[in-house]
Design an enzyme around this catalytic site. Sequence first.
Site, PDB file in Angstrom:
ATOM      1  CB  SER A   1      -5.181   3.087 -17.111  1.00 41.46           C
ATOM      2  OG  SER A   1      -4.286   3.882 -16.374  1.00 41.46           O
TER       3      SER A   1
ATOM      4  N   GLY B   1      -0.226   2.760   7.526  1.00 36.62           N
ATOM      5  CA  GLY B   1      -0.153   1.967   8.757  1.00 36.62           C
ATOM      6  C   GLY B   1       0.307   0.541   8.571  1.00 36.62           C
ATOM      7  CE  LYS B   2       3.401  -0.124   3.290  1.00 43.14           C
ATOM      8  NZ  LYS B   2       3.092   1.323   3.236  1.00 43.14           N
TER       9      LYS B   2
ATOM     10  N   PRO C   1       2.534   4.945   1.168  1.00 46.65           N
ATOM     11  CG  PRO C   1       4.427   6.160   0.600  1.00 46.65           C
ATOM     12  CD  PRO C   1       3.148   5.655   0.040  1.00 46.65           C
ATOM     13  N   GLY C   2       2.273   5.684   4.692  1.00 45.89           N
ATOM     14  CA  GLY C   2       1.439   6.339   5.704  1.00 45.89           C
ATOM     15  C   GLY C   2       0.111   5.681   5.972  1.00 45.89           C
TER      16      GLY C   2
ATOM     17  N   GLY D   1       0.829  -1.210   0.000  1.00 47.07           N
ATOM     18  CA  GLY D   1       0.000   0.000   0.000  1.00 47.07           C
ATOM     19  C   GLY D   1       0.854   1.245   0.000  1.00 47.07           C
TER      20      GLY D   1
ATOM     21  CE  LYS E   1      -5.942   3.848 -12.487  1.00 44.33           C
ATOM     22  NZ  LYS E   1      -6.024   3.088 -13.728  1.00 44.33           N
TER      23      LYS E   1
END
Length: 773
Positions: free
Chosen positions: A677, A359-360, A356-357, A354, A720
């Site tokens: 895309s 909560g991983k 940054p930031g 995921g 997105k």
Amino acid sequence: MRDKNSRIIPLLPLRGLLVYPTMVLHLDVGREKSVKALEEAMVDDHMILLATQEEIHIDEPTEDQIYKVGTVAHVKQMLKLPNGTIRVLVEGISRAKIDEFIPNADFMKVRISTLFDEDEQSSESEALMRAVLRQFEQYIKLSKKITSETLSTVTDIEEPGRLADVISSHLSLKIKDKQEILEITNVNKRLEKILDILSNEKEVLELERKIGQRVKKSMEKTQKEYYLREQMKAIQKELGDKEGKTGEVEALREQMEESGVPDRIRQKIEKELERYEKMPATSAESGVIRTYIDWLLALPWSKKTEDQIDIDQAQKILDEDHYGLEKPKERVLEYLAVQKLVNKIKGPILCLVGPPGVGKTSLARSIANSLGRKFVRVSLGGVRDEAEIRGHRRTYVGAMPGRIMQGMKTAGTINPVFLLDEIDKMANDFRGDPAAALLEVLDPEQNNTFSDHYIEEPYDLSNVMFVTTANTTHTIPGPLLDRMEMIYIPGYTEVEKKHISLNYLIPKQMKEHGLGKSQLQVNEDAVVKVIRRYTRESGVRNLERQMGTICRKAAKMIVAGEKKKVMVTENTLESILGNPKYRYGLAETDHQVGVATGLAWTSVGGDILSIEVQVLPGKGKLTLTGKLGEVMKESAQAAFSYIRSKAESLGIDPQFHEKKDIHIHVPEGAIPKDGPSAGITMATALVSALSGKPVSNIVGMTGEVTLRGRVLPIGGLKEKSLAAHRAGLKTIILPKDNEKDIDEIPESVRKDLVFKPVDHMDQVLKFAIVGEK
């Protein structure tokens, strides 16, 4: 030469024994047929043939199992022993060859012909006899199994053939070799054979003597060292000196007994302790061995923590630490449930992916808390040396174990939660590929025998629960990615960010800045404004910094005596944080010709992308700017070709490519952009610019376009959609194949957006171009 007059005599097969002519010796005979053969010989002329059987273990040898050359012997004496066997005294007379076995039921009878020595009395025979006697004398000195009297007896023999037979009888040879000598009738050849045998035997005996001397010296040295060491121990004991090496080794042995290391490691440590004890303290290797022993003792080999298998309690801990993140939490609870049903399950390899930031890293720590396990974190960002994972070999100066073993030592148990942070940011160079070294660590089928170059002993990592984190999976090698279970953590919605701010971030920052609830209050509208106007991110790291800034400003006001309580509202926020950094709702304020809004996925979450097209007089030149990648350039070419093929139906001059130059630009030209895309967005902007019809300012779109106008699926729809919602867009055009992904989008975002699934470019234009039906 052979005797022409052959004769028939009884045959006595010998086991493990061979008699030469002129030899006199005792034989013990016990086999029934052999006894009858002797009796027959005694009745007749006391002559019997002594031939050796090939295999010693056969009791009833057949004709094929007896050597064809033997010795005719004279039976001098027979004596029956109390145990039933017969002892006979025989004297070898001459060599003889078996010509024929005579049928006889009671004993073996053979027709023989005598073999005479082919005597060549010459100077060569004399020389050979002297050489043989000289070698035999040296053999006796080395062997010490033959008396010196034997040498004097042999020296008096003058016949070359007899000399060869007598010496052969005194040598410790295999029966096969003795039989070979017996069968040689040429005296000189027999002497040469004996000479060859004596030379080989002498070399072997020389080697034995050297080895014996070496072993004796080694034993003397070992005994001396043992004696001195025991003396040193006694002296140290009397002095009460435990600072010496002996006391140190004893302390290490006690530590080993208490640590409960496995037997194979115990043997390894014992071996190293013996080396360490013998080595002088000033030796450089002494310190290396001591460090190695310390590492073997410090690593956990069997100690483990018991899992707190309480699903409700684990759920409570995870919910207290993190808001949302349902999939990772659910996976941990599933693991706990399975652990409760079975005794042991191989530690899962989870990969939290995921922006940054989100909560991983802190989620991994919460997983350890919910399981009641130790937590270890190792950052892999920028690691480019394979030895960082596998360790250095002990032959190198400053060698040490890899980060995995260091982490296990820090944990102190064999079943911690082990976090490998930033696994997507490893590199490789001439020092190896650390990602390849991680393959063994993160393979549940292999990591029960993980091998560290420094430790050298297999280590069991199968009880460890590995959790890895990454911002993107693109930079992780395929084989490594295959070994991990992907759990995607998308960015937070505005509603989630508001909840996290009010319940987690603000209370945490207030505590860190020494503020109480009576001193600072931030209302919901102010929080929403911070989210919309002062931050733009998928996670909450920057949001937490802004809350920290509010707390610092408030602390300054309170300490300076300006205010006793600071109230932060939407109106007072700018006086604290300054002018807003971002404009909320990035969508165009009105419909534009040649400008379409695309949706992009980045490693830090979703974002919107304006694509501008300008048509100029020219000759059909297509210009692409904005630091576009190869895939994006190809999408532009495909969109251009599609429009040329459909120009008439789209209301565009079919000859536009000959009269107009087209310039496609994607703003923020310093930022690299790539991906398929943006295909339908570019096509829409081109149609708008060429037809003069504006594109709706509330529509965002994503999808890959083909030359025939088909719309292909894309990835990252959730991120997105969050970006579109954040930018104030109302409609999203997406590929029909991505319709199933709409369920993953949070309800709070879904209710504010209208989704238009399409499978062809014609449908895209109907929804995007203003006025199209």
